[in-house]
Design a protein around this motif. Structure first.
Motif: not given
Length: 323
Positions: A97-104, A106-107, A113-123, A317-320
């Motif tokens: 979901n958004l919080t651990p991959f899109s927000v955390a 940066t926060r 971990y890298d939210p893209v390179a360290d995972f296979d996002h399947i469905t 937004l998270v940075t601000a």
């Protein structure tokens, strides 16, 4: 001549045995044992509800138990970190979901971990929206009355979120900045315990995903004051959007299924096909509609690109808010 024929037959037999011994083992059918689906928040939140619904369908379709395992903590990074460290053998996935991959990431700059390179996002599963909910004890029946009460005594009204760095926390702080409401943050370890305190009157306001709060709205124990969608939600047609009220607040929490990087392609293909099938079942479609979960077709490649885009989109937004 007979001896020569015997020798040739013996050599052929030895070659055949050697070929069998050195041939790669046939790929066993997946899954051969129970499969874990990690959830980054306690039971009762939108991620947990969706994971359990899909796990039931996957278990029936693929013939092995899909077990939901709740691993809350640190804005979802506990579960995502466990996923990253898991063997990429097809027996550990996550309802991402958004919080651990899109927000955390940066926060919390030390997120391991890298939210893209360290995972296979399947469905890609779909998205849910955020709501601002007030308790009846506030005696504010609409957004205008609530904001007037909050601004009259800044800091006097507490709000709950599902944790520091969660999307509810980020959006609530954006709300504080835009409205000067002065709401005071009470973080929880997930939506479930937050809503228990909300219903008990411990915290009078929450910023939380809409689906799990609809029963409380129907009971009259939660008053929806605003939602983060671009247009009004079919599940809350009388509740205005933040943008409709004049605030630049739009947010949706995407949900999907992800794996540690390196899972074999045939397993990812099988799982994606089973998930796509599960989401066509009439009872699943009806439940998604009831929750207000919005579906949109995405291939695995499109889902991967979407997560990368979401990470970049949330970063300013998270940075601000974090500064």
């Amino acid at each position: 001549m007979t001896t020569r024929r015997h020798l040739l037959a013996l050599l052929a037999s030895v070659s055949a045995v050697a070929a069998i011994a050195t041939a790669p083992a046939a790929q066993a059918a997946w899954p051969e044992k129970p499969v874990r689906i990690l959830v980054s928040f306690p039971p009762g939140g939108s991620s947990d509800l969706v994971a359990r619904l899909l796990a039931e369908k996957l278990s029936a379709d693929l013939g092995q138990q899909f077990v939901v395992e709740n691993k809350p903590g640190a804005a979802g990074t506990v579960a995502a970190g466990a996923l990253q460290e898991a063997d990429p053998d097809g027996y550990t996935f996550m309802l991402s979901n958004l919080t651990p991959f899109s927000v955390a990431p940066t926060r919390f700059p030390d997120t391991p971990y890298d939210p893209v390179a360290d995972f296979d996002h399947i469905t890609y599963v779909g998205t849910v929206h955020l709501g601002l909910f007030g308790a009846p004890s506030l005696e504010t029946a609409d957004f205008g009355a609530f904001l007037e009460k909050a601004k009259a005594d800044p800091g006097s009204i507490d709000y709950g979120s599902s944790g520091v760095g969660s999307w509810g926390h980020i959006i609530a702080e954006q709300f504080n900045r835009e409205t000067e409401a002065g709401l005071f943050h009470i973080p929880y370890k997930g939506s479930g315990p937050m809503r228990l305190d909300f219903r008990a009157g411990v915290v009078p306001v929450i910023f939380d995903a809409v689906p799990q709060n609809l029963p409380a709205v129907e009971e009259g124990t939660a008053i929806p004051l605003a939602v983060s969608s671009t247009t009004r939600l079919p599940t809350l047609p009388d509740t205005p959007t933040f943008t409709e009220l004049g605030y630049d607040i739009v947010a949706e929490n995407w949900l999907g299924v992800s794996a540690p990087a390196g899972v074999p392609d045939e397993i990812k293909t099988t799982l994606d096909a089973a998930l796509q099938k599960a989401m066509t079942h009439a009872d699943v479609v009806a439940q998604f509609d009831t929750w207000g979960l919005v579906r949109a077709p995405k291939t695995s490649a499109e889902f991967e690109a979407f997560i990368a885009e979401q990470f970049e989109a949330w970063k300013p937004l998270v940075t601000a808010i974090s500064n």
